[in-house]
Structures are given as C-alpha cells and as structure tokens.
Scaffold this motif. Structure first.
Motif, short mmCIF file in Angstrom:
data_model
loop_
_atom_site.label_atom_id
_atom_site.label_comp_id
_atom_site.label_asym_id
_atom_site.label_seq_id
_atom_site.Cartn_x
_atom_site.Cartn_y
_atom_site.Cartn_z
N TYR A 79 -3.77 0.42 -11.47
CA TYR A 79 -3.40 -0.10 -11.22
C TYR A 79 -3.89 -0.41 -9.35
O TYR A 79 -3.79 -1.32 -9.04
CB TYR A 79 -1.76 -0.38 -11.18
N ILE A 80 -4.29 0.70 -8.91
CA ILE A 80 -4.89 0.54 -7.78
C ILE A 80 -5.66 -0.34 -7.64
O ILE A 80 -5.66 -1.14 -6.45
CB ILE A 80 -5.62 2.07 -6.86
N ILE A 90 -1.30 -1.77 3.16
CA ILE A 90 -0.46 -0.11 2.62
C ILE A 90 -0.79 -0.19 1.22
O ILE A 90 0.12 -0.29 1.01
CB ILE A 90 0.30 0.10 3.96
N LEU A 91 -0.99 1.20 0.95
CA LEU A 91 0.10 1.45 -0.77
C LEU A 91 0.26 2.45 -0.56
O LEU A 91 -0.49 3.83 -0.57
CB LEU A 91 -1.57 0.88 -1.90
N THR A 92 0.68 2.81 -1.04
CA THR A 92 2.16 4.17 -0.44
C THR A 92 2.25 4.50 -2.62
O THR A 92 3.46 3.58 -3.37
CB THR A 92 3.33 3.45 -0.21
N ILE A 101 -2.53 13.97 -7.13
CA ILE A 101 -1.48 12.26 -6.16
C ILE A 101 -3.17 12.65 -4.79
O ILE A 101 -3.10 11.70 -4.56
CB ILE A 101 -0.83 13.25 -4.99
N HIS A 102 -4.35 13.62 -4.43
CA HIS A 102 -5.21 13.59 -3.93
C HIS A 102 -6.35 13.08 -4.59
O HIS A 102 -6.69 12.26 -3.51
CB HIS A 102 -5.53 14.89 -4.16
N ARG A 103 -6.01 12.87 -5.61
CA ARG A 103 -7.60 11.85 -6.49
C ARG A 103 -6.88 10.81 -6.21
O ARG A 103 -7.84 9.61 -5.74
CB ARG A 103 -7.47 12.40 -7.63
N THR A 104 -5.63 10.34 -5.68
CA THR A 104 -4.72 8.91 -6.04
C THR A 104 -5.19 7.82 -4.43
O THR A 104 -5.98 7.51 -4.45
CB THR A 104 -3.69 9.19 -5.98
N LEU A 105 -5.29 9.41 -3.45
CA LEU A 105 -4.83 8.73 -1.91
C LEU A 105 -6.53 9.16 -1.79
O LEU A 105 -6.64 7.55 -1.35
CB LEU A 105 -5.03 10.08 -1.29
N ARG A 109 -7.91 4.69 -0.50
CA ARG A 109 -8.90 4.41 0.47
C ARG A 109 -10.40 4.20 0.18
O ARG A 109 -10.13 2.91 0.88
CB ARG A 109 -8.93 5.86 1.29
N GLY A 110 -10.64 4.29 -1.23
CA GLY A 110 -11.79 4.13 -1.86
C GLY A 110 -11.63 2.32 -1.74
O GLY A 110 -12.82 1.71 -1.91
N ALA A 111 -10.10 1.66 -2.05
CA ALA A 111 -10.38 0.88 -2.16
C ALA A 111 -9.87 0.21 -1.52
O ALA A 111 -9.73 -1.65 -1.17
CB ALA A 111 -9.17 0.42 -3.45
#
Ligand code: DX5
Ligand code: ZN
Length: 229
Positions: A79-80, A90-92, A101-105, A109-111
């Motif tokens: 859903y990012i 900001i998306l938390t 979570i590392h990949r998610t963060l 940022r990549g988006a």
C-alpha cells in the motif's frame, strides 16, 4: 518540511466528525494545529476499521500543513505507493506489522515520503537501534492502538532512551495516545516533540465552535512547554 524540535501538536482526525472531514481539518489548522494526524486501521492489525487511500487523498486537498499518516495495517508494503499518491508527507508503519520493517522504511523513503516507525507499548526502544538512519520519526504509542479516547500508558522511560539513542540525528519523537494537558509535560520533558491528540483536541468543539479546538490545542502546547495556566 524542515526539521526542528519545537513542540508540534498533531490532532488526530479519528476524533473529528466523520461526515465533515474537510471542514474539520480546516478548523483545526486555523486554530493552530501544526500537523494533521490520520489514523489508518485495517480491522486485522488492530480491531477497528477507518479509511483507505481514496479517503486520505480527499483529506489532502484540505491539509495546508503536514499530513502525518499512521498506518495500523498489516501488511504495509503493498500500500506504500497508494499512500504516496494520496499525498502523505510522513508515512508511519508499525514495527510489529511484519518481519521486514527495514525494507518497509526504505520503500517509504523511496516513494518520496518521510518514513516513520511506530512502537506498541510492549515493544522496547532497543528494537529501533538499527533503524535510526532509515527513519525520520519514531512514534511511541502510549495506548494499545485501535481506538481513540483510551488512557495514557506511561512510556516516559522509553522516550528518554530513544532521545539518547537518536543523539543529533534529525529524527522526531512522536507520542500517540491519551495525550492531554496532564500527560503532555511528562513526554515533552523526556524528549518528545510531536504530540498527537484526538479526544483532547476535539472535545467540546465543533466546526461551528472552532475556538474550543484552539483553546484545547493551546492548553496542550502550553503544558508541554511548561506554561501552567
Ligand atoms: C490510536 C490512534 C491515535 C488516537 C489518539 O490507535 O493511533 O492517534 O486517535 O486518540 P486519543 O488522543 O483520543 O487517545
Ligand atoms: Zn495515531
């Protein structure tokens, strides 16, 4: 979005009139809100359902400050892009929402958004030690997520630990749950700079009586800044 550690009040529109989001957002911003906090719940990660990307995109048109989107969903990664397109600043994501979570963060940022990580009350500060350079905000939950209006769980020691771990990195510490003029000074003193408040901002006011929102926001800010009135 520039970085500072001034106290910022982020009203949660979970406590707004759900039939009138546009006017509610405009009212809280006119009354001094620094950010607008949007609680996305999926009925799976938390036992409650709120709104998805199309609703968030509709809110965006009314937000002039910062749209702070708190995902209480699992999984997050699919859903990012949808929340980026909806205009989240900001998306938390919750650390507990999945194994990566590392990949998610990195993906947040990549988006093109600022990346936040939220910690449930049972998750220790140490869990984010290896994520500090990948995150722009750490959200310390002071309730178990899912509902507004719950009572504050004291996480002051966790906030102090995080503040030390962060050092001079540009990482916000946000507090979410049960924030009011009594609890705000505890977390502000411990090092938090973003205070989310739902019921304590919307209580007693309405778009017809927006000055009550202003009084409520001021009361939280003054208490956090050490001005007891
Ligand atoms: C809780 C949400 C909070 C909530 C805060 O799951 O993440 O943002 O709306 O509401 P209050 O301030 O009423 O505790
Ligand atoms: Zn929230």
């Amino acid at each position: 979005m520039s970085f500072d550690r001034q106290i910022k009040i982020a009203p949660s529109i979970l406590s707004a009139d759900f039939a009138n989001f546009g006017a509610e957002i405009e009212a809280i911003e006119a009354q001094g809100a620094d950010w607008v906090h949007v609680d996305v719940m999926d009925g799976h990660f938390v036992p409650n359902l709120t709104f998805g990307p199309p609703a968030v995109a509709a809110f965006r048109k009314h937000v002039k400050t910062v749209m702070d989107v708190h995902l209480m969903i699992a999984p997050v990664d699919p859903y990012i892009d949808a929340f980026a397109n909806a205009g989240a600043d900001i998306l938390t994501a919750h650390l507990e929402a999945g194994p990566h979570i590392h990949r998610t963060l990195q993906a947040i940022r990549g988006a093109g958004m600022k990346a936040g990580v939220a910690l449930n009350p049972g998750t220790p500060a140490e869990a984010v030690r290896d994520l500090l350079d990948l995150t722009d905000l750490i959200c310390v939950m002071t309730v178990n997520p899912g509902f507004g209006g719950q009572s504050f769980i004291d996480m002051t020691a966790k906030v102090k630990t995080l503040r030390m771990m962060i050092g001079d990195r540009p990482v916000h510490i946000e507090i979410d749950g049960g924030v009011d003029p009594k609890t705000a000074p505890l977390v502000a003193k411990a090092g938090a700079d973003v205070l989310v408040a739902g019921s304590a901002v919307f209580r007693g006011g309405s778009v017809a009586q927006p000055e009550i929102y202003g009084q409520n926001i001021r009361a939280i800010r003054d208490a956090a800044q050490g001005v007891y009135v």
